[in-house]
Design a protein around this motif. Structure first.
Motif, PDB file in Angstrom:
ATOM      1  N   GLY A  46       0.745  -1.071   0.192  1.00  8.28           N
ATOM      2  CA  GLY A  46      -0.019  -0.017   0.109  1.00  8.28           C
ATOM      3  C   GLY A  46       0.800   1.312   0.071  1.00  8.28           C
ATOM      4  N   LEU A  47       2.195   1.053  -0.080  1.00  8.52           N
ATOM      5  CA  LEU A  47       2.919   2.234  -0.218  1.00  8.52           C
ATOM      6  C   LEU A  47       3.471   2.656  -1.420  1.00  8.52           C
ATOM      7  N   LEU A  48       3.950   3.610  -1.713  1.00  6.78           N
ATOM      8  CA  LEU A  48       4.405   4.079  -3.125  1.00  6.78           C
ATOM      9  C   LEU A  48       6.028   4.564  -2.893  1.00  6.78           C
ATOM     10  N   THR A  49       6.890   3.858  -3.628  1.00 10.18           N
ATOM     11  CA  THR A  49       8.273   4.204  -3.304  1.00 10.18           C
ATOM     12  C   THR A  49       9.115   4.582  -4.435  1.00 10.18           C
ATOM     13  N   ARG A  50      10.190   5.438  -4.390  1.00 10.16           N
ATOM     14  CA  ARG A  50      10.750   6.016  -5.311  1.00 10.16           C
ATOM     15  C   ARG A  50      12.181   6.507  -4.948  1.00 10.16           C
ATOM     16  N   LEU A  51      13.165   6.041  -5.802  1.00 13.46           N
ATOM     17  CA  LEU A  51      14.459   6.263  -5.514  1.00 13.46           C
ATOM     18  C   LEU A  51      14.836   7.309  -6.551  1.00 13.46           C
ATOM     19  N   CYS A  52      15.508   8.461  -5.870  1.00 12.36           N
ATOM     20  CA  CYS A  52      16.142   9.687  -6.424  1.00 12.36           C
ATOM     21  C   CYS A  52      17.584   9.954  -6.210  1.00 12.36           C
ATOM     22  N   ALA A  53      18.250  10.809  -7.011  1.00 12.52           N
ATOM     23  CA  ALA A  53      19.622  11.226  -6.804  1.00 12.52           C
ATOM     24  C   ALA A  53      19.756  12.685  -7.315  1.00 12.52           C
ATOM     25  N   GLU A  54      20.605  13.204  -6.731  1.00 14.04           N
ATOM     26  CA  GLU A  54      20.759  14.571  -6.547  1.00 14.04           C
ATOM     27  C   GLU A  54      22.237  14.622  -7.248  1.00 14.04           C
ATOM     28  N   VAL A  55      22.549  15.219  -8.178  1.00 18.35           N
ATOM     29  CA  VAL A  55      23.894  15.501  -8.846  1.00 18.35           C
ATOM     30  C   VAL A  55      24.550  16.748  -8.790  1.00 18.35           C
ATOM     31  N   THR A  56      25.456  17.230  -8.309  1.00 15.17           N
ATOM     32  CA  THR A  56      25.960  18.602  -8.287  1.00 15.17           C
ATOM     33  C   THR A  56      27.538  18.193  -8.563  1.00 15.17           C
ATOM     34  N   GLY A  57      28.015  18.772  -9.835  1.00 13.73           N
ATOM     35  CA  GLY A  57      29.417  18.576 -10.090  1.00 13.73           C
ATOM     36  C   GLY A  57      29.706  16.982 -10.036  1.00 13.73           C
ATOM     37  N   ASN A  58      30.516  16.634  -9.199  1.00 13.04           N
ATOM     38  CA  ASN A  58      30.785  15.297  -9.038  1.00 13.04           C
ATOM     39  C   ASN A  58      30.222  14.445  -7.682  1.00 13.04           C
ATOM     40  N   ALA A  59      29.393  15.268  -7.020  1.00 16.76           N
ATOM     41  CA  ALA A  59      28.883  14.918  -5.864  1.00 16.76           C
ATOM     42  C   ALA A  59      27.321  14.213  -6.227  1.00 16.76           C
ATOM     43  N   VAL A  60      27.086  12.944  -5.686  1.00 14.57           N
ATOM     44  CA  VAL A  60      25.846  12.188  -5.987  1.00 14.57           C
ATOM     45  C   VAL A  60      25.203  12.142  -4.514  1.00 14.57           C
ATOM     46  N   GLN A  61      23.985  12.697  -4.307  1.00 15.82           N
ATOM     47  CA  GLN A  61      23.134  12.338  -3.149  1.00 15.82           C
ATOM     48  C   GLN A  61      21.979  11.534  -3.477  1.00 15.82           C
ATOM     49  N   PHE A  62      21.900  10.504  -3.122  1.00 10.89           N
ATOM     50  CA  PHE A  62      20.578   9.351  -3.148  1.00 10.89           C
ATOM     51  C   PHE A  62      19.574   9.744  -2.039  1.00 10.89           C
ATOM     52  N   TYR A  63      18.391   9.701  -2.069  1.00 10.78           N
ATOM     53  CA  TYR A  63      17.208   9.703  -1.532  1.00 10.78           C
ATOM     54  C   TYR A  63      16.073   8.861  -1.837  1.00 10.78           C
ATOM     55  N   GLY A  64      15.423   8.284  -0.902  1.00 17.17           N
ATOM     56  CA  GLY A  64      14.327   7.434  -1.314  1.00 17.17           C
ATOM     57  C   GLY A  64      13.029   8.361  -0.880  1.00 17.17           C
ATOM     58  N   ARG A  65      11.755   8.248  -1.326  1.00 17.79           N
ATOM     59  CA  ARG A  65      10.635   8.810  -0.938  1.00 17.79           C
ATOM     60  C   ARG A  65       9.390   7.597  -0.781  1.00 17.79           C
ATOM     61  N   VAL A  66       8.826   7.940   0.299  1.00 18.45           N
ATOM     62  CA  VAL A  66       7.757   6.790   0.744  1.00 18.45           C
ATOM     63  C   VAL A  66       6.561   7.606   0.929  1.00 18.45           C
ATOM     64  N   SER A  67       5.656   7.203   0.259  1.00 22.71           N
ATOM     65  CA  SER A  67       4.161   7.755   0.391  1.00 22.71           C
ATOM     66  C   SER A  67       2.987   6.808   0.270  1.00 22.71           C
ATOM     67  N   LEU A  68       1.714   7.111   0.666  1.00 23.01           N
ATOM     68  CA  LEU A  68       0.547   6.169   0.223  1.00 23.01           C
ATOM     69  C   LEU A  68       0.558   5.971  -1.183  1.00 23.01           C
ATOM     70  N   ALA A  69       0.001   4.975  -1.586  1.00 23.75           N
ATOM     71  CA  ALA A  69      -0.064   4.385  -2.980  1.00 23.75           C
ATOM     72  C   ALA A  69      -1.127   5.430  -3.647  1.00 23.75           C
ATOM     73  N   GLY A  70      -2.259   5.868  -2.936  1.00 20.22           N
ATOM     74  CA  GLY A  70      -3.457   6.404  -3.349  1.00 20.22           C
ATOM     75  C   GLY A  70      -4.130   7.061  -2.070  1.00 20.22           C
ATOM     76  N   PRO A  71      -5.020   7.996  -2.497  1.00 13.91           N
ATOM     77  CA  PRO A  71      -5.602   8.508  -1.159  1.00 13.91           C
ATOM     78  C   PRO A  71      -6.615   7.801  -0.485  1.00 13.91           C
ATOM     79  N   PRO A  72      -6.936   7.651   0.757  1.00 11.96           N
ATOM     80  CA  PRO A  72      -7.700   6.784   1.420  1.00 11.96           C
ATOM     81  C   PRO A  72      -9.231   7.051   1.017  1.00 11.96           C
ATOM     82  N   SER A  73     -10.087   5.965   1.050  1.00  9.28           N
ATOM     83  CA  SER A  73     -11.333   6.046   0.447  1.00  9.28           C
ATOM     84  C   SER A  73     -12.117   7.012   1.504  1.00  9.28           C
ATOM     85  N   PRO A  74     -13.156   7.640   0.781  1.00 12.30           N
ATOM     86  CA  PRO A  74     -13.633   8.910   1.466  1.00 12.30           C
ATOM     87  C   PRO A  74     -14.734   8.108   2.692  1.00 12.30           C
TER      88      PRO A  74
END
Length: 134
Positions: A46-74
């Motif tokens: 039920g979770l949505l995950t995504r891996l991202c990377a920020e690159v500045t020059g020769n520096a690389v910073q990885f980070y992950g994002r975790v969120s709900l896969a969708g909005p809860p039902s009303p």
């Protein structure tokens, strides 16, 4: 959930290859400009995950994002908090050094969380691999 984005680090261009998707190229960037590139999203428990990377020059910073896969039902109750144990690692491919790995427990409610992983430096043109396990 396991992601394997590969990054070719350089001022001229950045290419990301995700295990489950096609390659994506970003526009040219100045040496001091930060370019953010993300792999494909994945679903797990039920979770949505995504891996991202920020690159500045020769520096690389990885980070992950975790969120709900969708909005809860009303009218449904707010989802219960979940205790997650995340693992993020980064390595410079072919450098012979072991991957830098970070384990981090966190409590997820309904707000998107960003988990910063290890940072690396890599010469221009080097491939860097990041993995995420929520």
């Amino acid at each position: 959930m396991n992601r394997l984005p590969l990054l070719a680090v350089g001022a001229a261009a950045l290419t990301v290859l995700a295990a489950a998707g096609p390659a994506t190229a970003t526009p040219e960037a100045a040496v001091d400009q930060t370019v953010t590139t993300c792999g494909n999203s994945g679903l797990q428990a039920g979770l949505l995950t995504r891996l991202c990377a920020e690159v500045t020059g020769n520096a690389v910073q990885f980070y992950g994002r975790v969120s709900l896969a969708g909005p809860p039902s009303p009218g449904s109750p707010t989802p219960a908090a979940k205790e997650l144990s995340t693992t993020l690692s980064a390595e410079v491919v072919g450098a012979g050094a072991p991957p830098l790995t970070q384990y981090k427990p966190l409590v997820f409610t309904t707000t998107t969380l960003e988990v910063r992983g290890p940072a690396s430096t890599a010469p221009c043109g080097t491939t860097v691999r990041g993995t995420e396990l929520p």
